[in-house]
Design a protein around this motif. Sequence first.
Motif, PDB file in Angstrom:
ATOM      1  N   THR A  44       1.347  -1.133  -0.233  1.00 48.05           N
ATOM      2  CA  THR A  44       0.214  -0.358  -0.149  1.00 48.05           C
ATOM      3  C   THR A  44       1.162   1.256  -0.151  1.00 48.05           C
ATOM      4  N   VAL A  45       0.251   2.585  -1.001  1.00 45.28           N
ATOM      5  CA  VAL A  45       1.004   3.457  -0.604  1.00 45.28           C
ATOM      6  C   VAL A  45       0.196   4.859  -0.380  1.00 45.28           C
ATOM      7  N   ALA A  46       0.237   6.046   0.226  1.00 53.03           N
ATOM      8  CA  ALA A  46      -0.108   6.621  -0.243  1.00 53.03           C
ATOM      9  C   ALA A  46      -0.828   7.621  -0.724  1.00 53.03           C
ATOM     10  N   LYS A  47       0.287   8.081  -1.935  1.00 53.84           N
ATOM     11  CA  LYS A  47       0.356   8.981  -3.012  1.00 53.84           C
ATOM     12  C   LYS A  47       1.331   8.163  -4.602  1.00 53.84           C
ATOM     13  N   VAL A  48       0.888   8.948  -5.649  1.00 51.70           N
ATOM     14  CA  VAL A  48       1.169   8.240  -7.380  1.00 51.70           C
ATOM     15  C   VAL A  48       2.351   8.327  -7.183  1.00 51.70           C
ATOM     16  N   GLY A  49       3.039   9.314  -6.153  1.00 48.23           N
ATOM     17  CA  GLY A  49       4.212   9.165  -6.161  1.00 48.23           C
ATOM     18  C   GLY A  49       5.697   8.431  -5.948  1.00 48.23           C
ATOM     19  N   GLU A  50       4.882   7.944  -4.724  1.00 49.20           N
ATOM     20  CA  GLU A  50       4.788   6.909  -4.487  1.00 49.20           C
ATOM     21  C   GLU A  50       5.014   5.948  -4.554  1.00 49.20           C
ATOM     22  N   ALA A  51       3.520   5.665  -5.342  1.00 47.06           N
ATOM     23  CA  ALA A  51       3.201   4.085  -6.674  1.00 47.06           C
ATOM     24  C   ALA A  51       4.869   4.282  -7.281  1.00 47.06           C
ATOM     25  N   GLU A  52       4.645   5.692  -7.447  1.00 47.71           N
ATOM     26  CA  GLU A  52       6.293   5.822  -9.123  1.00 47.71           C
ATOM     27  C   GLU A  52       7.685   4.787  -8.788  1.00 47.71           C
ATOM     28  N   VAL A  53       7.936   5.772  -7.490  1.00 53.28           N
ATOM     29  CA  VAL A  53       9.317   4.646  -7.025  1.00 53.28           C
ATOM     30  C   VAL A  53       9.005   3.261  -7.068  1.00 53.28           C
ATOM     31  N   MET A  54       8.126   3.076  -6.154  1.00 50.05           N
ATOM     32  CA  MET A  54       7.948   1.475  -5.444  1.00 50.05           C
ATOM     33  C   MET A  54       7.798   0.739  -7.532  1.00 50.05           C
ATOM     34  N   ALA A  55       6.806   1.295  -8.413  1.00 48.02           N
ATOM     35  CA  ALA A  55       6.892   0.563  -9.699  1.00 48.02           C
ATOM     36  C   ALA A  55       8.164   0.574 -10.558  1.00 48.02           C
ATOM     37  N   ASP A  56       8.830   1.737 -10.247  1.00 53.41           N
ATOM     38  CA  ASP A  56      10.037   1.381 -10.486  1.00 53.41           C
ATOM     39  C   ASP A  56      11.642   0.782 -10.006  1.00 53.41           C
ATOM     40  N   ALA A  57      11.403   0.729  -9.170  1.00 51.97           N
ATOM     41  CA  ALA A  57      12.334  -0.603  -8.268  1.00 51.97           C
ATOM     42  C   ALA A  57      11.288  -1.405  -8.981  1.00 51.97           C
ATOM     43  N   GLY A  58      10.589  -1.918  -9.242  1.00 57.24           N
ATOM     44  CA  GLY A  58       9.918  -3.042  -9.713  1.00 57.24           C
ATOM     45  C   GLY A  58       8.443  -3.987  -9.264  1.00 57.24           C
ATOM     46  N   LEU A  59       8.573  -3.399  -8.132  1.00 50.63           N
ATOM     47  CA  LEU A  59       7.323  -3.690  -7.767  1.00 50.63           C
ATOM     48  C   LEU A  59       6.121  -3.619  -8.504  1.00 50.63           C
ATOM     49  N   ARG A  60       5.220  -5.109  -8.467  1.00 48.22           N
ATOM     50  CA  ARG A  60       4.224  -4.911  -9.765  1.00 48.22           C
ATOM     51  C   ARG A  60       2.442  -4.776  -8.712  1.00 48.22           C
ATOM     52  N   ASP A  61       2.249  -4.799  -7.533  1.00 45.92           N
ATOM     53  CA  ASP A  61       1.069  -4.979  -6.584  1.00 45.92           C
ATOM     54  C   ASP A  61       1.271  -3.803  -5.917  1.00 45.92           C
ATOM     55  N   ILE A  62       0.488  -2.996  -6.408  1.00 47.65           N
ATOM     56  CA  ILE A  62       0.581  -1.807  -5.614  1.00 47.65           C
ATOM     57  C   ILE A  62      -0.936  -1.244  -5.732  1.00 47.65           C
ATOM     58  N   LEU A  63      -1.698  -1.055  -4.278  1.00 45.67           N
ATOM     59  CA  LEU A  63      -2.856  -0.207  -3.745  1.00 45.67           C
ATOM     60  C   LEU A  63      -2.169   1.380  -3.331  1.00 45.67           C
ATOM     61  N   ILE A  64      -2.773   2.366  -4.362  1.00 37.95           N
ATOM     62  CA  ILE A  64      -2.914   3.164  -3.781  1.00 37.95           C
ATOM     63  C   ILE A  64      -4.231   4.068  -2.694  1.00 37.95           C
ATOM     64  N   ALA A  65      -4.088   4.204  -1.469  1.00 39.02           N
ATOM     65  CA  ALA A  65      -5.042   3.752  -0.461  1.00 39.02           C
ATOM     66  C   ALA A  65      -4.848   5.659   0.021  1.00 39.02           C
ATOM     67  N   TYR A  66      -5.544   6.381  -0.880  1.00 37.30           N
ATOM     68  CA  TYR A  66      -5.997   7.694  -0.793  1.00 37.30           C
ATOM     69  C   TYR A  66      -6.962   7.931  -1.810  1.00 37.30           C
ATOM     70  N   PRO A  67      -7.702   8.969  -1.906  1.00 37.98           N
ATOM     71  CA  PRO A  67      -8.015   9.655  -3.409  1.00 37.98           C
ATOM     72  C   PRO A  67      -7.651  10.595  -3.598  1.00 37.98           C
ATOM     73  N   CYS A  68      -7.004   9.904  -5.220  1.00 36.58           N
ATOM     74  CA  CYS A  68      -6.309  11.464  -5.686  1.00 36.58           C
ATOM     75  C   CYS A  68      -6.689  12.275  -6.343  1.00 36.58           C
ATOM     76  N   TYR A  69      -6.850  13.110  -6.444  1.00 28.28           N
ATOM     77  CA  TYR A  69      -6.859  14.420  -7.221  1.00 28.28           C
ATOM     78  C   TYR A  69      -6.428  15.687  -8.387  1.00 28.28           C
ATOM     79  N   GLY A  70      -6.458  15.181  -9.313  1.00 27.70           N
ATOM     80  CA  GLY A  70      -5.887  16.225 -10.273  1.00 27.70           C
ATOM     81  C   GLY A  70      -5.676  15.855 -11.487  1.00 27.70           C
ATOM     82  N   PRO A  71      -5.259  16.592 -12.935  1.00 29.20           N
ATOM     83  CA  PRO A  71      -5.322  16.256 -13.555  1.00 29.20           C
ATOM     84  C   PRO A  71      -3.393  15.364 -14.117  1.00 29.20           C
ATOM     85  N   GLN A  72      -2.591  16.502 -13.722  1.00 29.21           N
ATOM     86  CA  GLN A  72      -1.291  15.439 -13.587  1.00 29.21           C
ATOM     87  C   GLN A  72      -1.470  14.094 -12.912  1.00 29.21           C
TER      88      GLN A  72
END
Lengths: 346, 346
Positions: A44-72
Motif C-alpha cells: 500500500t502507498v499514499a500517493k501517486v509519486g510513492e507508487a511510481e517509486v515502488m513501480a520503478d523498483a520493480g514492485l508490481r502489486d500496488i494499492l494507492i489508499a488515497y483519493p488522489c485528485y488532479g489532472p497530472q
Amino acid sequence: MERNIRRLADYCAQHRIALWPHTKTHKSPEIARKQLAAGSPGITVAKVGEAEVMADAGLRDILIAYPCYGPQKWQRIAALAARTNLSMCLDSVEVAAPIADACARAGVKVGVMIEMDVGLHRVGQPTPQRTLAVAQQLNQMRGLQLQGIACYPGQLKGPPQTMEAALQPVNDKLDEAIGLFKKAGLRCDRVSAGSTPTAYYTHLLPRVNESRAGTYVFNDKNTVSEGHCSYDDCALSIHATVVSTALEGQIIADAGSKTLFTDRLSTGGPGYGHVVGHSEVVVEKFNEEHGFLDVRQSARQFKVGDRLRIIPNHVCVVVNLHDQLIGARRGVVETLIKVAARGKIQ
Amino acid sequence: MERNIRRLADYCAQHRIALWPHTKTHKSPEIARKQLAAGSPGITVAKVGEAEVMADAGLRDILIAYPCYGPQKWQRIAALAARTNLSMCLDSVEVAAPIADACARAGVKVGVMIEMDVGLHRVGQPTPQRTLAVAQQLNQMRGLQLQGIACYPGQLKGPPQTMEAALQPVNDKLDEAIGLFKKAGLRCDRVSAGSTPTAYYTHLLPRVNESRAGTYVFNDKNTVSEGHCSYDDCALSIHATVVSTALEGQIIADAGSKTLFTDRLSTGGPGYGHVVGHSEVVVEKFNEEHGFLDVRQSARQFKVGDRLRIIPNHVCVVVNLHDQLIGARRGVVETLIKVAARGKIQ
C-alpha cells in the motif's frame, strides 16, 4: 524490523488475511521487498509519486489508499495501471470519474475499493447505503474494476482488552454494506481494513480479508503506549548527542522537531520520545534542532558528547524527515536504506 | 519574499546591525544569495552539513549557530574553515576544545562567540561570570578566534507593545557580560542576537550589532499571530486540493502532518494553518496525508477538486519537509528553488 515483519506476516497467514503493508512508514522499496518475501501479495502507498517509486523498483502489486485528485495524477495513474496491478481506495464519483476516463482512454483498468467510514470520520461514505450508491456508479465506468470495500478503523487505539467490543460496530457496518453489494449484484472480493493498533485483531473482523497495517514494521512510543508491543519491538530510533549541559536540571540533545517531530498521538503523559535506558528522562520539548531533556529525575551525570538513543512518538513522520535509514544487526551497521519515496508532493 | 528580505535589510542598515539571516528557514543557497545581495555580510546555518551545502554553492561567510559535537564534525569544521570565513556559537569548553584541536592541526582558525542564556533556557551559560569563564579558556586555544557573545531571546514573542520592557533584562545581562570581557582584556567585536519576533526591536538592544532572524523571509501564521506582520507578508503557502466531502461539516484536503507539520507555537486558538480567503475554516487536525478542515462556519459549498492555499503555523519545519519550493511572482511560476540543505543528519 525483520522480526516485526515476520510476526505480522505469520499472524496474517494463520488467519488467511492478505497483508498489504502500508509503506508510508518506511517509504523504501528495499523494506517493501522484505514484506513481500514474508508473504504479502502487494503493498500500500499514499500517493501517486510513492507508487511510481515502488513501480520503478520493480514492485508490481500496488494499492494507492488515497483519493488522489488532479489532472497530472490522472495521467500518471493511467500510466501506472499500464505497468502494474494497480488499485485504489476512494469514496466519491468526483474522484473516480476522471481516473476512469484517463484509464479508459489508455485502454487500462484500475481496481477500486469504495471507502466507507467506520468511525474515524476522515474519508469514506458515512453509511452502507451511500457506499453502495457510489459503488453502483463506479461499476458502470469503463477504466475501473470494482473490487470491494475499504475502511480504516483508525479511531481504535487500544488498550488490547477493549478491542473486541470496539470492533463490533465495524463488523455490523461491514456486514450490512457487503449484504447490499451482494443484493445489488456487485463484486466485493476485497474487504480491506488497516492500522497497526488493530492489526492483531483483524481476525475479529471476519468480513475483512486484507490488512493495510504500516507502523508495525518499526513500532514507536505510541504503539508501546497503546499496549500493542514493548520497547524491545521498536526497530527504529534516533541517535543523538548531548551538546549542552550549561543549565541546571536539563540537557540539550542535537535532535529537535526537524529530527523527532512534534506528534503526541496517544503517548499520554509528558514527552516526545523514549530515551532508551533512561525512562526517567523526559523529552520535554523541541526547538527545530534542540531537544530539551529534563534530567532532574535522573541519577546519571550527563556530559557533553554523551550519546542517547531515542524512540520517537510517531515513527512514520520521523522517517519522512530523513533521506536514509541506517540498518544495524546486533549493533553492527549492515546497510544504508534510502527513504526513496519521501518528498513526493503528489 | 523579496519584500520581506528588503524590509529587514533596510531596517538593519538604518540601525547599523549586521544581518546574518538564519537560512534554516529556507535551506537554499539561491535565497541566501538574495539576502546577501540585500546587504548581509554573511549567513547563519544550524548544522555542519548545511554549511557545506552553502560553501559548495560559493557562500563564503558562514556562522554555524549550534554547539556541534562529534569526531566527523570536527574534521569537517576544520575543512570548512580552510575554505570559508567560518564562525560558531557554542557554550562550553567541552564542545570547543576538539574543534580547536582539529582546526589547530589543520592550521586554520574558526571564530567563536560564547553563547549566554538570556531567558529561553535552551543553550548558553546562565550568567555573565560563567560566560566570561568559558571565553577565557577558549581565548587560550590555538585554532579558535574569540569574537564575542551570542544570545537568543527566543522566549520573547510579542505582542510588539511588550517588547521594549521585555528586552530590558537582556540588555542588562549583555551590559554586564561585555563589561566583564573588556575588564579581562577579551575581544567582544560581535554581539549576536536573533529571532524574527525580536528582529525589528534589535535597535532596543544597543549592545547587539548582529541579528540572526530567519523566519522573516517567509513569515507564517505564528508571526502573524504574535503581531509582527500580516497575512499579506506571508510569502510561503501550501497549495492543497479537497479530496473528500463525504462527511457532513468537514472537508479533507490532501495536506496533512507530512505537508504542514503539527507545530502550534504561539498561534493560539484552534488550527494548524490559515486558509487564505477562508479564515472561517479551521484546519482542525492532521493525519499524515489528510488535513481535517472544519467548514461548519463557512457559507461556501466546497467540492472535491477545489484548491486551497494554506499558510502554515510554522514555516521553517514545513520547508524542511519538502525538496523544492515553487517560486511565483504575481501568480506566475517563475522558478523552482531547491531546498538543497535539508536532510542533513549532522
